[in-house]
Each structure stands twice: as structure tokens, then as C-alpha cells.
Design a protein around this motif. Structure first.
Motif, PDB file in Angstrom:
ATOM      1  N   ARG A 245      -2.025  26.640 -19.104  1.00 15.10           N
ATOM      2  CA  ARG A 245      -2.627  25.891 -20.208  1.00 15.10           C
ATOM      3  C   ARG A 245      -3.499  26.755 -21.102  1.00 15.10           C
ATOM      4  O   ARG A 245      -3.802  26.393 -22.237  1.00 15.10           O
TER       5      ARG A 245
ATOM      6  N   PHE B 165      -2.917  27.713 -24.886  1.00 17.13           N
ATOM      7  CA  PHE B 165      -3.392  27.006 -26.073  1.00 17.13           C
ATOM      8  C   PHE B 165      -4.882  27.237 -26.338  1.00 17.13           C
ATOM      9  O   PHE B 165      -5.483  26.523 -27.138  1.00 17.13           O
ATOM     10  N   ASP B 166      -5.439  28.244 -25.687  1.00 18.35           N
ATOM     11  CA  ASP B 166      -6.813  28.651 -26.001  1.00 18.35           C
ATOM     12  C   ASP B 166      -6.843  29.692 -27.112  1.00 18.35           C
ATOM     13  O   ASP B 166      -7.903  29.983 -27.656  1.00 18.35           O
ATOM     14  N   GLN B 167      -5.677  30.272 -27.425  1.00 16.99           N
ATOM     15  CA  GLN B 167      -5.631  31.325 -28.433  1.00 16.99           C
ATOM     16  C   GLN B 167      -5.711  30.759 -29.841  1.00 16.99           C
ATOM     17  O   GLN B 167      -5.423  29.577 -30.074  1.00 16.99           O
TER      18      GLN B 167
ATOM     19  N   TRP C 290       3.877  32.386 -28.169  1.00 11.12           N
ATOM     20  CA  TRP C 290       4.285  31.168 -27.472  1.00 11.12           C
ATOM     21  C   TRP C 290       5.477  31.420 -26.548  1.00 11.12           C
ATOM     22  O   TRP C 290       6.205  30.486 -26.190  1.00 11.12           O
TER      23      TRP C 290
ATOM     24  N   THR D  83       6.710  25.711 -32.743  1.00 12.87           N
ATOM     25  CA  THR D  83       5.468  26.460 -32.929  1.00 12.87           C
ATOM     26  C   THR D  83       4.635  25.903 -34.082  1.00 12.87           C
ATOM     27  O   THR D  83       3.424  26.130 -34.136  1.00 12.87           O
TER      28      THR D  83
ATOM     29  N   TYR E 114       2.386  23.446 -32.365  1.00  9.10           N
ATOM     30  CA  TYR E 114       1.310  24.122 -31.632  1.00  9.10           C
ATOM     31  C   TYR E 114       0.204  24.565 -32.594  1.00  9.10           C
ATOM     32  O   TYR E 114      -0.993  24.404 -32.306  1.00  9.10           O
ATOM     33  N   GLU E 115       0.611  25.130 -33.721  1.00 11.08           N
ATOM     34  CA  GLU E 115      -0.375  25.622 -34.687  1.00 11.08           C
ATOM     35  C   GLU E 115      -1.179  24.475 -35.302  1.00 11.08           C
ATOM     36  O   GLU E 115      -2.406  24.569 -35.436  1.00 11.08           O
TER      37      GLU E 115
ATOM     38  N   LEU F 231      -3.841  23.269 -32.935  1.00 12.81           N
ATOM     39  CA  LEU F 231      -5.003  24.153 -32.880  1.00 12.81           C
ATOM     40  C   LEU F 231      -5.800  24.138 -34.179  1.00 12.81           C
ATOM     41  O   LEU F 231      -7.036  24.199 -34.167  1.00 12.81           O
TER      42      LEU F 231
ATOM     43  N   LEU G 105       2.961  19.064 -25.748  1.00 18.31           N
ATOM     44  CA  LEU G 105       1.507  19.065 -25.626  1.00 18.31           C
ATOM     45  C   LEU G 105       1.036  17.879 -24.788  1.00 18.31           C
ATOM     46  O   LEU G 105       0.110  18.010 -23.973  1.00 18.31           O
TER      47      LEU G 105
ATOM     48  N   LEU H 236      -2.435  18.251 -22.595  1.00 19.79           N
ATOM     49  CA  LEU H 236      -3.358  18.773 -23.602  1.00 19.79           C
ATOM     50  C   LEU H 236      -3.623  17.761 -24.707  1.00 19.79           C
ATOM     51  O   LEU H 236      -4.574  17.930 -25.493  1.00 19.79           O
TER      52      LEU H 236
END
Length: 391
Positions: A53, A56-58, A67, A214, A217-218, A221, A250, A255
Motif C-alpha cells: 500500500r 500510494f504514498d509517493q 506503478w 494510472t 491513481y494520479e 493523489l 483503490l 485505500l
């Protein structure tokens, strides 16, 4: 953190219990569930239990290799795809995919699909495309040291054809009805890897939508949360489905506790996904009228778009060229020049005219440089210019 792909196989979207090995990619749809009338795509399966997990801290950034655990194996060096800005605009957010290396969202897909060609040992890639997809495939093929054949139509913008040729691709204009039979012949006789569709309804490359995940994901974040709704320009719906899958992952990984409603935004001149959803069909083929939004105008839909809209509680939205032009003009006045097709997401949001319980994201897919007629305009020379002429 493990940067190795955790992909384990391919799964039929016609019957998710049916799975196949990860390689070779089944580029002609699911062989067990497809029929002469409907071709069912496949998607990539992962060992989600092994996903760290902390992935997804980046911070968001270029190069989708960040990814890797949730992507098929990447064998092509990056061109700096991904990490595109999320821009506030008129109470919503624009995900500006024109900031990718070849100025469109297609770079995310082609980093993945051309990598599959490398893994397959293919001498090159072949694509049927009138625009962004062909230029992007040519760029990533060049990066990988592979040959590329781009089958396009005579009506595609000359500037976009020149774009693909600049990367060393063989670009050939052929009648629209000849593109796919010729593509299949290139695959069967020359051994090239196909990175676009070969089937009666759209299936495309099973790895392609994985690159689009992706974006989800972006956005997650960048917003710090999952949006309430996503509006995406929709041609074959690979983008729509890929973004939807990213958000569902996710939630699967614990998350996020929700997923957005997905809105397909198609040109009113066609709209095969809207037709399929309205009739309860897995996919549809419609008669196509004229539209200048050539990047999303097509008569053939696929099952991915139906799944994304239906399972997310979203809607299929039809937008006119005039609505897209107004959205395009408004974006340009804020410094974001989008291709006409790329403005379909914003046009779709405006057509729906609804309040959502949370942020709304419209995906803007491609630069305005890709439009028909760009660069052909002429303007009068001012022989004796004055200050008043400039106002």
C-alpha cells in the motif's frame, strides 16, 4: 518497495471466471465467449494481496513505471508519460493529458502495449489510427527500436501524419474499410504486434487500458480523495474503462471507500456506447454521421464502456460539435488548448448540468494542434500597422 509487475494473467470480460495466461496477449478478444456479432475484451489480473500500500504514498510524477506492480511488465524506456496536471476550472477539475510526450493520453496506453510487443519478440507494431494513437505508437516503437506501420485515412490531418512519420513510422493512407483487414494481414504475415483493434466490436489490446489506470491513481493523489464523477471523451472506451478500473482497485486495496460515477462522452453523430446502454446490449455498432471530433467519432463500440458506465452508476452522454467547440474555446481562454475531441468531457459535464456530492474531474485528452485544419488559416498582412490595429 517491490517494483516488479504483479500481473498474473488475462480474464475475459464476457465471463470473468474464464482466465488465460498473461502471455501471449489475446489481441483478438476472448476466444471462448466472443461470437460473430460481439467480441468480448480481456483485462489483466493481478495478485492484489501482494501489493504494498505504500505504493500510494509517493507523489505523482512522470514515468508510469512508478506503478509497476499494478501494470503489465514494462520493457520500453519511458518518454516521460504521466504526471499530468489537475487544473481547477469553473468549479471542476481538468486532467490535462495534452502534457504527455506526444501530447495525448495515448502515451500511457502505448508504453504498455509496445512493451508487450517487445516481450513477444515482434519486429514491429501496427496500428490503425487517424490521429493520436498512431503518433504515440510510432514514438514508443522508435524508443523501443521497433518498426511501426500506421494505417490511416486520407482525411486525417496532414500534420498528425507528419508527426508519426517523424518517428520513422511507415504511414499509409488507405480506405477506412480496408484498414482492419490490412492490419490483420500485417499481423498474420509479417508478425507485427497489433496495438489497435482487430475485432467486430472493439476489444483492442488487452493490456492497453492498464496504462490508463494510472490517471485514476494520479487523480486520487492530486485530490486527496476519489472524485464523485469522471467525464471522459469516449471513442472505443479504453480510457473510460481504464480509469474506472484504477478507481475500483483503490477500493479493493482498502485505500478508498467509494468509486466515482463514470460518464462516457461521445459525439452525437454516433454514440455506440450510448446505444448499447440504452438497449441493454453488451456492445453496439451504429451508423455514423459527420463530426469534426474525429478522435472519438466512430460507429463501433465495445463492452468495456458499457461495463464502466453501468457498474459505476454513471451515464452515457451525447455531445454535439457545437457543444465541444464552446468547451474548447472556454478552455483555450484559460490557457488550455484542447483538440475538439479532447473537450468532450467538459461538454458532457455541461450537458448533464447536475450537482455532485464531491469533486468532478473532466479528462482533457489531447492538444488542439491535432485538430483538422490547424495551421492552414491565413491572416492579412498589416502594411502600415498602428496601435489601434492591435486593440
Amino acid at each position: 518497495m517491490n517494483s516488479t509487475s504483479l500481473a498474473t494473467g488475462q480474464r475475459s470480460l464476457g465471463a470473468p471466471s474464464i482466465e488465460f495466461p498473461l502471455f501471449p496477449p489475446l489481441t483478438r478478444g476472448c476466444p471462448k465467449t466472443s461470437t460473430d456479432e460481439i467480441a468480448y475484451p480481456l483485462e489483466v489480473v493481478y495478485d492484489y494481496a501482494r501489493v504494498d500500500r505504500r505504493l500510494f504514498d509517493q507523489e505523482p510524477g512522470t514515468d508510469i513505471v512508478r506503478w509497476s506492480p499494478l501494470l503489465p511488465p514494462l520493457h520500453v524506456p519511458t518518454l516521460g508519460e504521466g504526471g499530468t496536471p489537475l487544473v481547477e476550472f469553473d468549479g471542476i477539475y481538468l486532467k490535462d493529458e495534452s502534457q504527455n510526450p506526444t501530447w495525448s493520453h495515448k502515451d500511457r496506453l502505448n508504453r504498455v502495449t509496445v512493451s508487450a510487443a517487445v516481450a513477444a519478440g515482434a519486429p514491429g507494431v501496427v496500428v490503425a489510427s487517424s490521429g493520436n494513437h498512431g503518433a504515440s505508437a510510432a514514438a514508443y516503437a522508435a524508443r523501443a527500436g521497433l518498426r511501426a506501420i500506421v494505417l490511416t485515412s486520407a482525411g486525417s490531418p496532414p500534420a498528425v501524419q507528419a508527426f508519426a512519420r517523424a518517428y520513422g513510422a511507415r504511414v499509409v493512407s488507405v480506405p477506412v474499410e480496408a484498414r482492419w483487414p490490412l492490419l490483420r494481414e500485417v499481423v498474420d504475415r509479417l508478425g507485427y504486434h497489433p496495438v489497435s483493434n482487430q475485432t467486430v466490436t472493439h476489444t483492442g489490446h488487452p493490456f492497453g487500458p492498464e496504462g490508463y489506470k494510472t490517471i485514476a491513481y494520479e487523480v486520487f493523489l492530486q485530490l486527496g480523495r476519489v472524485p464523485a464523477a469522471v467525464f471522459a471523451p469516449t471513442g472505443y472506451a479504453e480510457l473510460l474503462y481504464g480509469v474506472w478500473k484504477g478507481f475500483t482497485e483503490l477500493r479493493l486495496l482498502g485505500l478508498a471507500d467509494a468509486t466515482p460515477r463514470m460518464f462516457s462522452c461521445e459525439t452525437a453523430a454516433g454514440g455506440p456506447h450510448a446505444q448499447a446502454i440504452a438497449t441493454g446490449s453488451p456492445a453496439a455498432i451504429v451508423e455514423l454521421g459527420h463530426s469534426d471530433a474525429y478522435g472519438i467519432a466512430g460507429p463501433v463500440g465495445g463492452h468495456r464502456g458499457v461495463l464502466a458506465v453501468r457498474d459505476s452508476g454513471g451515464e452515457a452522454v451525447l455531445v454535439t460539435d457545437d457543444e465541444m467547440r464552446q468547451a474548447q474555446r472556454d478552455l483555450a481562454r484559460q490557457g488550455m488548448w484542447q483538440e475538439l475531441s479532447g473537450a468532450a468531457g467538459l461538454a458532457g459535464y455541461r450537458r448533464v448540468r447536475r450537482d455532485f456530492d464531491g469533486p468532478v474531474v473532466c479528462i482533457a485528452t489531447s492538444s488542439g494542434f491535432k485538430d483538422m485544419g490547424v495551421g492552414t488559416e491565413t491572416f492579412p498582412l498589416l502594411e502600415n500597422p498602428t496601435l489601434e490595429d492591435l486593440l
